[in-house]
Write a protein that holds these residues in place. Structure first.
Motif, PDB file in Angstrom:
ATOM      1  N   GLY A 108      -6.641   6.595   5.922  1.00 39.14           N
ATOM      2  CA  GLY A 108      -5.640   6.218   4.985  1.00 39.14           C
ATOM      3  C   GLY A 108      -5.541   6.897   3.420  1.00 39.14           C
ATOM      4  O   GLY A 108      -4.833   7.589   2.930  1.00 39.14           O
ATOM      5  N   SER A 109      -6.770   6.745   3.116  1.00 39.22           N
ATOM      6  CA  SER A 109      -7.083   6.876   1.525  1.00 39.22           C
ATOM      7  C   SER A 109      -7.045   8.552   1.416  1.00 39.22           C
ATOM      8  O   SER A 109      -6.434   9.005   0.378  1.00 39.22           O
ATOM      9  CB  SER A 109      -8.034   6.225   0.868  1.00 39.22           C
ATOM     10  N   GLY A 167      -7.468   5.239  10.400  1.00 37.88           N
ATOM     11  CA  GLY A 167      -8.674   5.055   9.446  1.00 37.88           C
ATOM     12  C   GLY A 167      -8.939   6.215   8.352  1.00 37.88           C
ATOM     13  O   GLY A 167     -10.352   5.870   7.786  1.00 37.88           O
ATOM     14  N   VAL A 197       1.090   8.332   5.291  1.00 40.94           N
ATOM     15  CA  VAL A 197       0.180   7.392   4.996  1.00 40.94           C
ATOM     16  C   VAL A 197      -0.147   6.254   6.031  1.00 40.94           C
ATOM     17  O   VAL A 197      -0.969   5.888   6.318  1.00 40.94           O
ATOM     18  CB  VAL A 197       0.400   6.946   3.535  1.00 40.94           C
ATOM     19  N   LEU A 198       0.901   5.742   6.652  1.00 39.26           N
ATOM     20  CA  LEU A 198       0.881   4.859   7.743  1.00 39.26           C
ATOM     21  C   LEU A 198      -0.023   5.423   8.988  1.00 39.26           C
ATOM     22  O   LEU A 198      -0.863   4.830   9.376  1.00 39.26           O
ATOM     23  CB  LEU A 198       2.139   4.484   8.248  1.00 39.26           C
ATOM     24  N   GLN A 221      -3.494   9.747   1.929  1.00 40.07           N
ATOM     25  CA  GLN A 221      -2.536   9.386   0.862  1.00 40.07           C
ATOM     26  C   GLN A 221      -2.898  10.572  -0.397  1.00 40.07           C
ATOM     27  O   GLN A 221      -2.180  10.571  -1.269  1.00 40.07           O
ATOM     28  CB  GLN A 221      -3.009   7.723   0.238  1.00 40.07           C
ATOM     29  N   ASN A 225      -3.501   5.600   7.919  1.00 33.75           N
ATOM     30  CA  ASN A 225      -4.122   4.149   7.997  1.00 33.75           C
ATOM     31  C   ASN A 225      -4.369   3.837   9.143  1.00 33.75           C
ATOM     32  O   ASN A 225      -5.457   3.127   9.531  1.00 33.75           O
ATOM     33  CB  ASN A 225      -3.278   2.894   7.479  1.00 33.75           C
ATOM     34  N   GLN A 226      -3.545   4.011  10.354  1.00 33.51           N
ATOM     35  CA  GLN A 226      -3.774   3.829  11.813  1.00 33.51           C
ATOM     36  C   GLN A 226      -5.047   4.762  12.224  1.00 33.51           C
ATOM     37  O   GLN A 226      -5.696   4.161  13.255  1.00 33.51           O
ATOM     38  CB  GLN A 226      -2.366   4.252  12.544  1.00 33.51           C
ATOM     39  N   THR A 239       5.605   8.234   3.503  1.00 36.93           N
ATOM     40  CA  THR A 239       5.326   6.743   4.027  1.00 36.93           C
ATOM     41  C   THR A 239       4.617   6.855   5.382  1.00 36.93           C
ATOM     42  O   THR A 239       3.775   6.177   5.868  1.00 36.93           O
ATOM     43  CB  THR A 239       6.481   5.790   3.880  1.00 36.93           C
ATOM     44  N   PRO A 284       0.906  -1.253   0.165  1.00 41.42           N
ATOM     45  CA  PRO A 284       0.022  -0.168  -0.038  1.00 41.42           C
ATOM     46  C   PRO A 284       0.962   1.105  -0.056  1.00 41.42           C
ATOM     47  O   PRO A 284       0.318   2.348  -0.346  1.00 41.42           O
ATOM     48  CB  PRO A 284      -0.990  -0.186   1.102  1.00 41.42           C
ATOM     49  N   TYR A 285       2.014   1.048   0.363  1.00 40.41           N
ATOM     50  CA  TYR A 285       2.911   2.408   0.531  1.00 40.41           C
ATOM     51  C   TYR A 285       3.765   2.625  -0.588  1.00 40.41           C
ATOM     52  O   TYR A 285       4.312   3.596  -0.758  1.00 40.41           O
ATOM     53  CB  TYR A 285       3.837   2.162   1.716  1.00 40.41           C
TER      54      TYR A 285
END
Length: 110
Positions: A81-82, A79, A72-73, A85, A76-77, A69, A27-28
């Motif tokens: 992430g998109s 919720g 984005v991480l 990103q 994702n943590q 990175t 994903p990254y």
């Protein structure tokens, strides 16, 4: 010349070896590639403006990739992430197009 040769060798090795990318990194990877491209085009712009420094390039390259990175991480943590990103891609995209336009102006200006 060594950098161009290294790039060509890296591309050839990557095409023939076809490495497997771990699922956790997949994903990254697009973000890492865009961040690295931003650093490369920033270095090209600095080269044309006669202010290139290899130390600054190396630090910028790794800082861009790691920061993008980690953002984005973090997204994702949390919720989101998109959305995060997309924000990173937009910011880096603006920088990429800015660097490309500066390089283009330099090339056509002579």
């Amino acid at each position: 010349m060594a950098a161009v040769l290294g790039l060509i060798i890296g591309i050839v090795v990557g095409v023939f070896v076809q490495p497997d990318i771990p699922v956790a990194i997949q994903p990254y990877l697009p973000i890492m590639v865009v961040a690295a491209l931003d650093a490369l085009l920033g270095a090209a712009r600095a080269y044309f403006e006669r202010r290139f420094s290899d130390r600054v390039f190396i630090i910028s390259f790794f800082a861009n990739v790691i920061t993008a990175t980690l953002l984005v991480l973090l997204g994702n943590q949390l919720g989101v992430g998109s959305q995060l990103q997309t924000a990173v891609i937009v910011v880096l995209g603006i920088r990429i197009f800015s660097n490309v336009s500066a390089i283009r102006r330099f090339i056509f200006r002579g």
